[in-house]
Design an enzyme around this catalytic site. Sequence first.
Site, PDB file in Angstrom:
ATOM      1  N   ARG A  24     -10.801 -10.065   2.318  1.00 26.62           N
ATOM      2  CA  ARG A  24      -9.400 -10.216   1.932  1.00 26.62           C
ATOM      3  C   ARG A  24      -9.087 -11.626   1.449  1.00 26.62           C
ATOM      4  O   ARG A  24      -8.013 -11.883   0.920  1.00 26.62           O
ATOM      5  CB  ARG A  24      -8.493  -9.955   3.146  1.00 26.62           C
ATOM      6  N   ILE A  27      -6.880  -4.037  -1.043  1.00 23.62           N
ATOM      7  CA  ILE A  27      -8.285  -4.227  -1.437  1.00 23.62           C
ATOM      8  C   ILE A  27      -9.044  -2.907  -1.397  1.00 23.62           C
ATOM      9  O   ILE A  27     -10.145  -2.808  -1.942  1.00 23.62           O
ATOM     10  CB  ILE A  27      -9.010  -5.279  -0.553  1.00 23.62           C
ATOM     11  N   ASP A  28      -8.473  -1.871  -0.744  1.00 28.56           N
ATOM     12  CA  ASP A  28      -9.217  -0.622  -0.546  1.00 28.56           C
ATOM     13  C   ASP A  28      -9.334   0.234  -1.799  1.00 28.56           C
ATOM     14  O   ASP A  28     -10.194   1.096  -1.876  1.00 28.56           O
ATOM     15  CB  ASP A  28      -8.543   0.222   0.558  1.00 28.56           C
ATOM     16  N   GLY A  45       0.821  -1.211   0.000  1.00 28.67           N
ATOM     17  CA  GLY A  45       0.000   0.000   0.000  1.00 28.67           C
ATOM     18  C   GLY A  45       0.853   1.260   0.000  1.00 28.67           C
ATOM     19  O   GLY A  45       2.074   1.197  -0.168  1.00 28.67           O
TER      20      GLY A  45
END
Length: 791
Positions: free
Chosen positions: A310, A174-175, A127
Amino acid sequence: MAHHEAPHKDPRKMGIGRSIAVLTSGGDAQGMNAAVRATVRMGIYTGAKVYFVHEGYQGLVDGGDNIKLATWESVSMMLHLCRGWLIKGGTVIGSARCMDFKEKWGRLKAACNLVKLGITNLCVIGGDGSLTGANQFRTEWSELLADLTKGGKISAEEANRSSHLNIVGMVGSIDNDFCGTDMTIGTDSALHRIIEVVDAITTTAQSHQRTFILEVMGRHCGYLALVTALACGADWVFIPEMPPEENWEEHLCKRLIAQRGRGSRLNVIILAEGAQDRNQKPITCDQVKNLVSKKLGFDTRSTILGHVQRGGTPSAFDRILGSRMGVEAVMALLEATPETPACVVSLSGNMAVRLPLMECVQVTKDVTVAMTEGRFEDAVKLRGKSFQNNWDTYKMLAHVTPPEMKSNINIAIINVGAPCAGMNAAVRAAVRVGIIQGHQMLAVHDGFDGLANGQIEPIIWAQVGGWTGKGGSNLGTKRHLPGKNIEQISLNITKFNIHSLIIIGGFEAYLGGLELVTAREMYEELCIPMVVIPATVSNNVPGSDFSIGADTALNTITMTCDRIKQSAAGTKRRVFIIETMGGYCGYLATMAGLSSGADDAYIYEEPFHIRDLELNVEHLIEKMKTSVKRGLILRNSNANENYTTQFLYNLYSEEGKGTFDCRMNVLGHMQQGGTPSPFDRNFGTKMGSKSVLWLTNKLKECYRHGRIFANMPDSACVLGMKKRSLVFQPLASLKDDTDFEHRIPKTEWWLRLRPILKILAKYDTVEMDTSEVTAMEHVIKKTGLVKGGKM
C-alpha cells in the site's frame, strides 16, 4: 466508449454557483492524492467552490473543521513541505472507516453539514463499501432533508436550495476488485512494490537454489497475484476465483520437479491472501511451505508482503489515472441531473468511461456469490474479459506440457530498433507459446543485419527462463532496415526454412515490415505471415495506442522529475527545464508532464511560438508569488529545431532574472534502460502470446499444395492496442495514417489529454472540448453477461 454530441459548453462557467465536496474513504491507495488534486483544480477551473472532507465519512458526520474550503495552493504543498500531492502515496486528507455513517443519525448529521455549506455534489474516492454508502446517502437524501426540516435543523429554504445530491465515485483500492473498471487507483503502484520485492528475492533464490512462496494482498480478488505471476513467470499461482483441482499438492510438486529438471535454479509460487481450495478452505503460505520442504526436501522460504504493497510513491500510471479520473468526475457531477444514476468514473483501455455505480457493485457481489457456490468459471468471467485473458495466458505459459507431435513449423523472432524494457518478456512468451503449439522457434540476433548474415539459431524453453524481468534486448538489436540486404534475407528465409516472422521493435520494425511486404513481388520467399509487435519508449508506431517499453520509460522520467523537484526543497524560486526522448512524438513529454505536475510540455505535434513562451514565463513569474515557488517544464527532444532545450534555458534564465533561476537536464538514454515495469512485463507477455496464436492460425490459412504462401495484405500485420482491445491491422492499411518524415502516426489519442495538463497547471485560457460527452455505459447486459474487465 459511447459518446454523444452535445452543445458546446464552456467548462469555465459550468461550476459557477455550485459546490463540490471531495472525500477519501476506506483503505488508502497510492494515487488517491492525484485524484483529489485534479478534482480540486478542475472544480476551481469550472468556477465551483471545492471543499475537502478530512477523515472520510467521519469528517462528513463530525463537520466543523473537517470540511474546509480548498484552494489551488492547498493541493500543491502540504504544510509548506516540498512533497507534492502527486508524489505522495496514501491519502493526505485522511481516510477512516466510519461506523457512525452507517447509522441514520450519522447520515442526518452529514446531510445537515452539507446543506449548511450549500454542497450538493459529492465526489467519493474509495472501495465498493464506501461507494455503496454514498449511493445510499443519495437515495435517502429527500427523506433526510424532510427529517432535518421537521426537527428545525435546517430551514425550508435551505432544504429547497439543496433538494438534490449528485454523487460520483472513483475507485481507490489496490485490490482491483471492482467489476466494470479496468484498473482501480493504486493497483499499478501496488504491482510496482510487489515486483520490486520479487526481483530482489529471485536474485538471492537463484544463488541458493531455493523455492520462494510470496503472499500478496487482494482480499477476495486474485488480480494482484495473477498479474504478479505473469510478470515474474511464476511456477504456480493460487487465486480465490479459480482454486486448484483436487490433489493439487501432487500436481504442484510434479511441476516444481519438472522446472528444476529443465535447468531452473529457483521456483516461485505466488499466493493471493484469499486463496482457497475447492472446498473453500484457506490455503496458507505455511501450508505450501511445509508441503514443498517436507515432500520434496527443497530449501523453501516464504514471505508475506503485507502493507508494503500500500505504500511508496504512486506509479506514473496511477498519477495519470487519478488525474484523468478527477477531471472526469467533476464533469460528470456538473452534467448530472436528478435522473442520472450515481456513477463511477474509470478507464477502459485508454478511454474515460462512466458506469452506473450500483450495477458495478452488483457484479462485484456476484463474483463473491459465484465463488461461494463453487461456480469458479463464472467467477473468472464476472471479473471481466481481461482478467480471463490474464488467466488463460498464465495457464498456457505455466501449466501445459509441450506436445510430443511437432508441427514442422519454424517461427523466427527478431528485435529491431533501439532496445527497450519489455522486449524480452515478449520474446519469452512467443518462444514458450510457440513450443507449446509444437513449433520450432528461431532466435535472430542483431536485427535485420542478423537475418541477412545468418545469425539465426534455435531457441528452447529453458533459454528464456527469467527473461520477463530483464531490461534491454537479449537477442541484440540494430536500427538498420532490410534495404539492400533484401536478397540475402530472402535466401536465409529459405536456408533456415523460416515459415513466419515476429518483428519486435519501434518505428524501424514497422518500416522494415513494410519493406519486406513490398519486396514480396520480387522475392516469393518473403510470402510468409509476419507480425510486428510495437516496442519502443517513443510510443510512435502506427496501429497501436501503446508500445511495450513506454510505461517503463514514463516511470523513469517521473521518478527523475520527483528527485529534481525535491532538490529544490531548500532553494525557492527555481524552474527546471527537462528534455525527454521520443523523437518527434510527444507522448513521453505529455504523459510525464501529467504525472509529475509540470507547468508545460513542449512537443512537435502542438506547434508553439515566441508568444507562447512569453506567456509561460509570465505564468511562472505569477506562480512564484504564491506559496508554490518552483516550476517544471518538459520538452520533447525534437519539439522544435530552433527553440532547443538550450534556447529555452537561456530564454527562461534571462526573462526570469530576479524572480527565479533555471536549471537544465537532458535525461538521455537512462529512459531506455532499467527493469521493465509490471505493465510492460504483462503487456509484452500478452503481445508475444497473441502473436504466435495468430500466426499459427494464419499459417493454416496460407498452407497450399504442401507449402506456405502468404501474399494477401492481412498476412502481415501490426498487433496493437486500440481503445480497448488487442487488434491485428495490415501493415499496408496503416500507411495512410503515417507521417513517414517525422516517424509518427497522424492520429494520436493522447493529444486530447493535453488540455488537462494545462488546466491542472492553472492556465485560464485553455480550450477544453466538451462537445463529446461521455455517456453512461451499462455493465450488465440484458443477457446478464458482463462488459469490460481488467487489463
